[in-house]
Design a protein around this motif. Structure first.
Motif, short mmCIF file in Angstrom:
data_model
loop_
_atom_site.label_atom_id
_atom_site.label_comp_id
_atom_site.label_asym_id
_atom_site.label_seq_id
_atom_site.Cartn_x
_atom_site.Cartn_y
_atom_site.Cartn_z
N PRO A 58 -1.17 -4.19 -2.01
CA PRO A 58 -2.40 -3.37 -2.18
C PRO A 58 -2.57 -2.63 -0.86
CG PRO A 58 -3.14 -5.47 -3.33
CD PRO A 58 -1.66 -5.79 -2.64
N ALA A 59 -2.18 -3.17 0.29
CA ALA A 59 -2.72 -2.58 1.51
C ALA A 59 -1.36 -1.34 1.41
CB ALA A 59 -2.19 -3.51 2.78
N PHE A 60 -0.29 -1.64 1.20
CA PHE A 60 0.89 -0.77 1.15
C PHE A 60 0.85 0.26 0.24
CE2 PHE A 60 4.72 0.39 -1.62
CZ PHE A 60 5.57 1.25 -0.67
N LEU A 61 0.12 0.18 -1.10
CA LEU A 61 0.11 1.02 -2.03
C LEU A 61 -1.14 2.08 -1.58
CD1 LEU A 61 0.20 -1.04 -5.17
CD2 LEU A 61 1.83 0.20 -4.26
N GLN A 62 -2.00 1.54 -0.80
CA GLN A 62 -2.91 2.71 -0.03
C GLN A 62 -2.28 3.51 0.91
OE1 GLN A 62 -5.87 -0.15 1.55
NE2 GLN A 62 -6.93 -0.62 -0.66
N GLU A 63 -1.23 3.37 1.40
CA GLU A 63 -0.73 3.93 2.34
C GLU A 63 0.26 4.89 1.84
OE1 GLU A 63 -1.49 4.15 5.37
OE2 GLU A 63 -2.11 2.04 6.14
N LEU A 64 0.58 5.06 0.28
CA LEU A 64 1.90 5.67 0.09
C LEU A 64 1.27 6.42 -1.34
CD1 LEU A 64 5.56 5.14 -0.17
CD2 LEU A 64 4.37 5.28 -2.34
N ILE A 119 -10.88 11.48 -11.22
CA ILE A 119 -11.43 11.10 -10.00
C ILE A 119 -11.77 9.43 -9.75
CG2 ILE A 119 -12.99 11.70 -8.12
CD1 ILE A 119 -12.77 14.67 -8.89
N ASP A 120 -13.07 9.33 -10.79
CA ASP A 120 -13.50 8.25 -10.70
C ASP A 120 -12.67 6.98 -10.93
OD1 ASP A 120 -15.78 9.55 -10.38
OD2 ASP A 120 -16.45 9.58 -12.53
N LEU A 159 -2.72 15.15 -2.45
CA LEU A 159 -2.55 15.68 -1.19
C LEU A 159 -3.96 15.34 -0.59
CD1 LEU A 159 -1.55 19.30 -1.31
CD2 LEU A 159 -0.43 17.42 0.14
N ALA A 160 -4.72 15.13 -1.48
CA ALA A 160 -6.22 14.58 -1.12
C ALA A 160 -6.43 12.90 -1.17
CB ALA A 160 -7.02 15.01 -2.20
N THR A 161 -5.28 12.16 -1.39
CA THR A 161 -5.55 10.72 -1.08
C THR A 161 -5.37 10.43 0.34
OG1 THR A 161 -3.16 10.49 -1.33
CG2 THR A 161 -4.38 10.21 -3.52
N ASN A 162 -4.79 11.35 1.14
CA ASN A 162 -4.98 11.25 2.62
C ASN A 162 -3.87 10.00 2.89
OD1 ASN A 162 -6.27 13.82 3.55
ND2 ASN A 162 -7.76 13.05 2.24
N THR A 163 -2.86 9.73 2.02
CA THR A 163 -2.07 8.45 2.43
C THR A 163 -1.18 8.99 3.63
OG1 THR A 163 -0.42 9.24 0.78
CG2 THR A 163 -2.06 7.56 0.24
N PRO A 223 -8.48 4.61 -0.28
CA PRO A 223 -9.78 4.68 0.85
C PRO A 223 -9.99 5.81 1.28
CG PRO A 223 -8.21 2.61 1.35
CD PRO A 223 -7.52 3.55 0.26
N ASN A 224 -8.81 6.54 1.83
CA ASN A 224 -9.37 7.86 2.32
C ASN A 224 -9.26 9.38 1.46
OD1 ASN A 224 -9.16 6.81 5.09
ND2 ASN A 224 -6.99 6.58 4.93
N PHE A 225 -9.34 9.10 -0.05
CA PHE A 225 -9.30 10.01 -0.83
C PHE A 225 -10.58 10.70 -0.56
CE2 PHE A 225 -11.00 11.75 -4.71
CZ PHE A 225 -9.97 12.58 -5.29
N ASP A 226 -10.32 12.25 -0.59
CA ASP A 226 -11.52 13.01 -0.38
C ASP A 226 -11.53 14.09 -1.83
OD1 ASP A 226 -13.19 15.45 0.53
OD2 ASP A 226 -12.48 15.09 2.39
#
Length: 275
Positions: free
Chosen positions: A71-77, A95-96, A142-146, A103-106
């Protein structure tokens, strides 16, 4: 940030697609991945995303082994494939559903990109054209900010104004801790966007250098007649578009299409010049 060391992979063990492949990609860079059909560009991207597994060798992405799909990897890519699928839901439902995985999705950033791409935001995703769907996926990625964003043929299906907007939006998101890797056949779509070029051919990386380094070693010019040794030449309206060794350290703009043709047709000389 992305490191491949002696990576071997193939769909058939008797005929590896890659053998002892070595690549190192650094953050703060937009890379363009070029190669002929069947060179393995999409397979290489899927290896990096953990969707395919190396037969041997070591592959790490942001310090993780992609094959483990932690999971930590999938949040980065975030990976945008060439062929996309969107469910029959609204943008808000999309979106929901998917936003919480990053975590950094905007959301505000995502909606701004949709506005920039002129995407209607009050209809189901399946009611959109293919080009609109592609722009939704790009905007979301782009908005995930991975820290790592991988895109496989992202400009397929985009019209000319959208390609211009794509370059503008993508160029605005890179920072020193983020890496973007874009694979495409449409090399002109990467003009004025990428910082570095990777050329993949015949199971090996022939080139992996910044545009600045390429411009330092190669000269891209137009001449009325070819009167001195060149690495590559093609007819143009003003004579011949050529690529030659930059012995006098002259300034010129790197032409990606000519660079690709030069590299493929002068494999050994390019290896000497850049290694």
């Amino acid at each position: 940030m992305i490191h491949l060391t002696n990576v071997t992979f193939g769909y058939n063990r008797r005929q590896p697609l890659f053998q002892n492949l070595n690549i190192s990609l650094q953050p703060g860079t937009i890379y363009g991945l070029l190669g002929k059909n069947g060179a393995g560009k999409s397979s290489l991207l899927r290896l990096m995303g953990g969707l395919l597994y190396p037969t041997s060798g070591q592959l790490t992405v942001a310090g993780f082994e992609p094959r483990k799909r932690l999971p930590a990897f999938l949040q980065e890519l975030y990976f945008i494939p060439e062929e996309i699928y969107l469910p029959a839901i609204s943008i808000q439902r999309y979106i929901d559903t998917l936003g919480p995985f990053y975590p950094n999705f905007d959301e505000a950033q995502f909606r701004q990109y949709l506005t920039d791409f002129d995407i209607p935001q009050h209809q189901k995703l399946t009611a959109m054209s293919y080009g609109q769907k592609k722009k939704v996926i790009i905007s979301f990625g782009l908005a995930t900010n991975t820290r790592i964003l991988i895109m496989d043929e992202p400009t397929n299906g985009l019209d000319i104004p959208s390609k211009k907007q794509f370059r503008k939006v993508v160029s605005s998101v890179v920072d020193t801790d983020r890496l973007l890797l874009i694979s495409t056949h449409q090399v002109r779509d990467l003009d004025n966007l990428i910082d570095a070029v990777i050329i993949l051919d015949d199971s090996e990386v022939l080139l992996n250098h910044s545009l600045a380094d390429i411009g330092h070693r190669l000269l891209f010019n137009t001449v009325s007649a070819v009167t001195e040794p060149v690495l590559y030449a093609e007819p143009s309206l003003r004579g011949h578009a050529v690529v030659m060794e930059n012995r006098m350290q002259e300034d010129s703009k790197v032409d990606l299409e000519r660079l690709f043709n030069t590299t493929i047709s002068n494999r050994e000389r390019i290896k000497v010049l850049f290694h």
